[in-house]
Write a protein that holds these residues in place. Sequence first.
Motif, PDB file in Angstrom:
ATOM      1  N   GLY A  30     -13.982   8.224  -2.703  1.00  0.00           N
ATOM      2  CA  GLY A  30     -13.931   8.162  -4.268  1.00  0.00           C
ATOM      3  C   GLY A  30     -13.288   6.950  -4.964  1.00  0.00           C
ATOM      4  N   ILE A  31     -12.774   6.138  -4.138  1.00  0.00           N
ATOM      5  CA  ILE A  31     -12.309   4.726  -4.332  1.00  0.00           C
ATOM      6  C   ILE A  31     -13.003   3.524  -4.134  1.00  0.00           C
ATOM      7  CG2 ILE A  31     -10.253   3.273  -3.875  1.00  0.00           C
ATOM      8  CD1 ILE A  31      -8.541   5.758  -3.053  1.00  0.00           C
ATOM      9  N   LYS A  32     -12.893   2.840  -5.252  1.00  0.00           N
ATOM     10  CA  LYS A  32     -13.815   1.454  -5.125  1.00  0.00           C
ATOM     11  C   LYS A  32     -12.628   0.502  -4.549  1.00  0.00           C
ATOM     12  CE  LYS A  32     -15.967  -2.070  -7.899  1.00  0.00           C
ATOM     13  NZ  LYS A  32     -15.919  -2.586  -9.125  1.00  0.00           N
ATOM     14  N   SER A  74       7.532 -10.297   2.055  1.00  0.00           N
ATOM     15  CA  SER A  74       7.419  -9.416   3.114  1.00  0.00           C
ATOM     16  C   SER A  74       6.976  -7.976   2.652  1.00  0.00           C
ATOM     17  CB  SER A  74       8.695  -9.257   4.082  1.00  0.00           C
ATOM     18  OG  SER A  74       8.997 -10.327   4.512  1.00  0.00           O
ATOM     19  N   THR A  75       6.093  -7.192   3.274  1.00  0.00           N
ATOM     20  CA  THR A  75       5.693  -6.018   2.793  1.00  0.00           C
ATOM     21  C   THR A  75       6.652  -4.923   3.491  1.00  0.00           C
ATOM     22  OG1 THR A  75       3.965  -5.936   4.417  1.00  0.00           O
ATOM     23  CG2 THR A  75       3.456  -6.888   2.483  1.00  0.00           C
ATOM     24  N   LYS A  76       6.670  -3.764   2.812  1.00  0.00           N
ATOM     25  CA  LYS A  76       7.453  -2.796   3.471  1.00  0.00           C
ATOM     26  C   LYS A  76       6.796  -1.429   3.498  1.00  0.00           C
ATOM     27  CE  LYS A  76      11.574  -0.088   2.256  1.00  0.00           C
ATOM     28  NZ  LYS A  76      12.796  -0.213   1.356  1.00  0.00           N
ATOM     29  N   GLY A  77       6.004  -1.020   2.492  1.00  0.00           N
ATOM     30  CA  GLY A  77       5.314   0.156   2.539  1.00  0.00           C
ATOM     31  C   GLY A  77       4.289   0.258   1.522  1.00  0.00           C
ATOM     32  N   MET A  78       3.519   1.493   1.482  1.00  0.00           N
ATOM     33  CA  MET A  78       2.292   1.626   0.641  1.00  0.00           C
ATOM     34  C   MET A  78       2.532   2.857  -0.166  1.00  0.00           C
ATOM     35  SD  MET A  78      -0.812   0.369   3.208  1.00  0.00           S
ATOM     36  CE  MET A  78      -1.846   0.224   1.643  1.00  0.00           C
ATOM     37  N   ASP A  79       2.034   2.744  -1.255  1.00  0.00           N
ATOM     38  CA  ASP A  79       1.786   4.169  -2.199  1.00  0.00           C
ATOM     39  C   ASP A  79       0.563   4.034  -2.919  1.00  0.00           C
ATOM     40  OD1 ASP A  79       2.695   6.560  -3.111  1.00  0.00           O
ATOM     41  OD2 ASP A  79       4.615   5.880  -3.905  1.00  0.00           O
ATOM     42  N   ALA A  80       0.548   4.864  -4.007  1.00  0.00           N
ATOM     43  CA  ALA A  80      -0.626   4.752  -4.840  1.00  0.00           C
ATOM     44  C   ALA A  80      -0.066   5.058  -6.173  1.00  0.00           C
ATOM     45  CB  ALA A  80      -1.627   6.158  -4.285  1.00  0.00           C
ATOM     46  N   PHE A  81      -1.205   4.639  -7.073  1.00  0.00           N
ATOM     47  CA  PHE A  81      -0.612   4.604  -8.583  1.00  0.00           C
ATOM     48  C   PHE A  81      -2.028   5.333  -9.138  1.00  0.00           C
ATOM     49  CE2 PHE A  81      -1.144   3.187 -12.765  1.00  0.00           C
ATOM     50  CZ  PHE A  81       0.121   3.600 -13.465  1.00  0.00           C
ATOM     51  N   PRO A  82      -1.849   6.286 -10.113  1.00  0.00           N
ATOM     52  CA  PRO A  82      -0.872   6.764 -10.649  1.00  0.00           C
ATOM     53  C   PRO A  82      -0.097   7.886  -9.715  1.00  0.00           C
ATOM     54  CG  PRO A  82      -2.767   8.012 -11.748  1.00  0.00           C
ATOM     55  CD  PRO A  82      -3.170   6.938 -10.775  1.00  0.00           C
ATOM     56  N   ARG A  84      -0.607  10.023  -5.370  1.00  0.00           N
ATOM     57  CA  ARG A  84      -1.336   9.714  -4.109  1.00  0.00           C
ATOM     58  C   ARG A  84      -2.637  10.598  -4.340  1.00  0.00           C
ATOM     59  NH1 ARG A  84       2.817   9.630   0.849  1.00  0.00           N
ATOM     60  NH2 ARG A  84       3.988   7.708  -0.077  1.00  0.00           N
ATOM     61  N   ARG A  85      -2.416  11.833  -5.082  1.00  0.00           N
ATOM     62  CA  ARG A  85      -3.650  12.671  -5.109  1.00  0.00           C
ATOM     63  C   ARG A  85      -4.871  12.077  -6.205  1.00  0.00           C
ATOM     64  NH1 ARG A  85      -3.130  17.018  -2.663  1.00  0.00           N
ATOM     65  NH2 ARG A  85      -4.025  18.835  -3.508  1.00  0.00           N
ATOM     66  N   ARG A  86      -4.189  11.217  -6.828  1.00  0.00           N
ATOM     67  CA  ARG A  86      -5.407  10.639  -7.890  1.00  0.00           C
ATOM     68  C   ARG A  86      -5.165   9.337  -7.760  1.00  0.00           C
ATOM     69  NH1 ARG A  86      -4.889  11.753 -13.498  1.00  0.00           N
ATOM     70  NH2 ARG A  86      -2.645  11.650 -13.195  1.00  0.00           N
ATOM     71  N   ALA A  87      -5.222   8.717  -6.729  1.00  0.00           N
ATOM     72  CA  ALA A  87      -5.173   7.088  -6.588  1.00  0.00           C
ATOM     73  C   ALA A  87      -6.163   6.372  -7.344  1.00  0.00           C
ATOM     74  CB  ALA A  87      -5.081   6.827  -5.069  1.00  0.00           C
ATOM     75  N   ARG A  88      -5.735   5.471  -8.104  1.00  0.00           N
ATOM     76  CA  ARG A  88      -6.466   4.573  -8.584  1.00  0.00           C
ATOM     77  C   ARG A  88      -6.580   3.090  -8.070  1.00  0.00           C
ATOM     78  NH1 ARG A  88      -9.678   5.013 -13.453  1.00  0.00           N
ATOM     79  NH2 ARG A  88      -9.131   2.966 -13.809  1.00  0.00           N
ATOM     80  N   VAL A  89      -4.933   2.804  -7.634  1.00  0.00           N
ATOM     81  CA  VAL A  89      -4.513   1.565  -7.142  1.00  0.00           C
ATOM     82  C   VAL A  89      -3.791   1.874  -5.969  1.00  0.00           C
ATOM     83  CG1 VAL A  89      -3.201  -0.394  -7.620  1.00  0.00           C
ATOM     84  CG2 VAL A  89      -4.449   0.540  -9.467  1.00  0.00           C
ATOM     85  N   ILE A  90      -4.192   1.186  -4.946  1.00  0.00           N
ATOM     86  CA  ILE A  90      -3.218   1.264  -3.715  1.00  0.00           C
ATOM     87  C   ILE A  90      -1.799   0.225  -4.010  1.00  0.00           C
ATOM     88  CG2 ILE A  90      -2.792   1.098  -1.225  1.00  0.00           C
ATOM     89  CD1 ILE A  90      -4.719   3.560  -2.103  1.00  0.00           C
TER      90      ILE A  90
END
Length: 100
Positions: A30-32, A74-82, A84-90
């Motif tokens: 479900g993610i583009k 440098s990159t550190k980690g990843m999350d999701a917005f808004p 993790r369960r309803r991610a629209r943006v990583i």
Amino acid sequence: MRAFLAIEISEELKRYLQKVTDHMAPRVKGIKWVKKDGLHITLKFFREIDEQTALQIKEEISAIERDHAPFAVSTKGMDAFPSRRRARVIVVTLVEGKDI
């Protein structure tokens, strides 16, 4: 028009993030997914603006761009917005950058 201010990222970082999304895509439905060439760092999302405002912003940013050199991050980690369960943006967390 929808507009945002973004920073281009290196090809090396784009390739790395593409590998990450290639790994995640089959597991997350479900993610583009954004193609590699569309990857960037968003600094500010302006929402809907008119063409005149866009031109004014572009003019102001051009002046800033001339005065600043590329920089490393440098990159550190990843999350999701808004969420993790309803991610629209990583979201990839950046560690403080340094001037090149």
